[in-house]
Design an enzyme around this catalytic site. Structure first.
Site, PDB file in Angstrom:
ATOM      1  N   LYS A  21       0.797  -1.393  -0.138  1.00 39.06           N
ATOM      2  CA  LYS A  21      -0.077   0.009  -0.388  1.00 39.06           C
ATOM      3  C   LYS A  21       0.709   1.135   0.150  1.00 39.06           C
ATOM      4  O   LYS A  21       1.830   1.429   0.576  1.00 39.06           O
ATOM      5  CB  LYS A  21      -0.981  -0.068   1.347  1.00 39.06           C
ATOM      6  CG  LYS A  21      -1.843   1.158   1.326  1.00 39.06           C
ATOM      7  CD  LYS A  21      -2.885   0.954   2.390  1.00 39.06           C
ATOM      8  CE  LYS A  21      -3.939   2.020   2.186  1.00 39.06           C
ATOM      9  NZ  LYS A  21      -4.724   2.265   1.197  1.00 39.06           N
ATOM     10  N   GLY A  36       6.980   0.810   5.462  1.00 41.65           N
ATOM     11  CA  GLY A  36       7.870  -0.291   4.484  1.00 41.65           C
ATOM     12  C   GLY A  36       7.721  -0.054   2.809  1.00 41.65           C
ATOM     13  O   GLY A  36       8.827  -0.120   2.328  1.00 41.65           O
ATOM     14  N   CYS A  37       6.567   0.207   2.632  1.00 41.19           N
ATOM     15  CA  CYS A  37       6.378   0.564   1.170  1.00 41.19           C
ATOM     16  C   CYS A  37       7.089   2.012   0.468  1.00 41.19           C
ATOM     17  O   CYS A  37       7.519   2.037  -0.580  1.00 41.19           O
ATOM     18  CB  CYS A  37       4.767   0.552   0.646  1.00 41.19           C
ATOM     19  SG  CYS A  37       4.083  -0.933   0.841  1.00 41.19           S
ATOM     20  N   THR A  38       7.258   2.861   1.533  1.00 45.19           N
ATOM     21  CA  THR A  38       8.010   4.031   1.451  1.00 45.19           C
ATOM     22  C   THR A  38       9.243   3.933   1.226  1.00 45.19           C
ATOM     23  O   THR A  38       9.976   4.332   0.261  1.00 45.19           O
ATOM     24  CB  THR A  38       7.421   5.322   2.612  1.00 45.19           C
ATOM     25  OG1 THR A  38       6.166   5.391   2.295  1.00 45.19           O
ATOM     26  CG2 THR A  38       8.089   6.323   2.190  1.00 45.19           C
ATOM     27  N   ALA A  77       9.826   2.028  -2.085  1.00 41.68           N
ATOM     28  CA  ALA A  77       9.843   2.977  -3.287  1.00 41.68           C
ATOM     29  C   ALA A  77      10.958   4.158  -3.329  1.00 41.68           C
ATOM     30  O   ALA A  77      11.494   4.329  -4.474  1.00 41.68           O
ATOM     31  CB  ALA A  77       8.415   4.026  -3.241  1.00 41.68           C
TER      32      ALA A  77
END
Length: 224
Positions: free
Chosen positions: A114, A119-121, A124
């Protein structure tokens, strides 16, 4: 090796049809289309092989029942398999098609849970910080999540690559991205070469930044 991606003609653009066989030979082809509005995929089977816009009947692989990648019967994708082709909308609502991009460069395709979560930040930003290195390795980076819109996430962190919307998780299922604890969307990165062959499948929910590292290692090895 000639490019493994093919085009499908005569199909409705209101839905997507998956043609993604298990790898039985180097000539095995895979194709999947989706509507511009989303990436919903309708799995089906055909008694033939698609090549150069032509449906070839009685293909040896098809006759042995190897056209079996459907919603019900899925063999896990692994390194050496042909990457299933697909079309999905990017952050601007434009169609992004794997086979079109892979003709020009290698593709780093990464799935994440998401937008704008810790974690996704981190994942990315790791790809974004190394984007010039990926370009130098002749690779395009693209992310996929179930978020309907990625504009705010891209703007907030200055991301310089495309993010695709997979609202119904059809692409996630097509690429066998596993769930953590059976329900939490997984984190998985693929490196796909210009022949449409998967050269890396790296699955790790916790080591978010490591995905960029592993992708670079694989691309560096391909270059030599």
């Amino acid at each position: 090796m000639e490019n493994a991606f093919v085009s499908v003609v005569g199909e409705s653009r209101s839905a997507a049809t998956v043609y993604a066989p298990r790898l039985c030979a180097a000539a095995t082809r895979a194709r999947c289309l989706s509507a511009a509005a989303g990436s919903r995929l309708i799995a089906t089977q055909r008694g033939g092989r698609l090549w150069n816009n032509t449906l070839l009947k009685n293909d040896a692989c098809a006759s042995r029942g190897l056209w079996s990648r459907s919603a019900q019967t899925v063999s896990m994708l692994s390194v050496g398999d042909i990457a299933p082709d697909f079309t999905a909308p990017d952050q601007d609502g434009k169609e992004w098609t794997l086979s079109n991009r892979a003709k020009k460069s290698n593709v780093v395709l990464y799935f994440y849970p998401k937008d704008d979560t810790p974690g996704c930040t981190k994942q990315a930003c790791a790809f974004n910080d190394a984007l010039d290195e990926f370009t130098g390795l002749d690779a395009e980076v693209v992310g996929v999540s179930s978020d309907k819109s990625h504009s705010a996430f891209i703007s907030k962190y200055g991301l310089r690559f495309s993010l695709l919307s997979d609202v119904d998780s059809s692409l996630r299922k097509l690429y066998d991205v596993p769930k953590t604890l059976g329900f939490f969307p997984g984190r998985c990165t693929f490196v796909i070469d210009k022949n449409g062959v998967i050269q890396l499948k790296y699955n790790s929910l916790g080591n978010a930044a490591q995905h960029a590292v592993e992708a670079k290692k694989t691309l560096e090895a391909l270059k030599h």
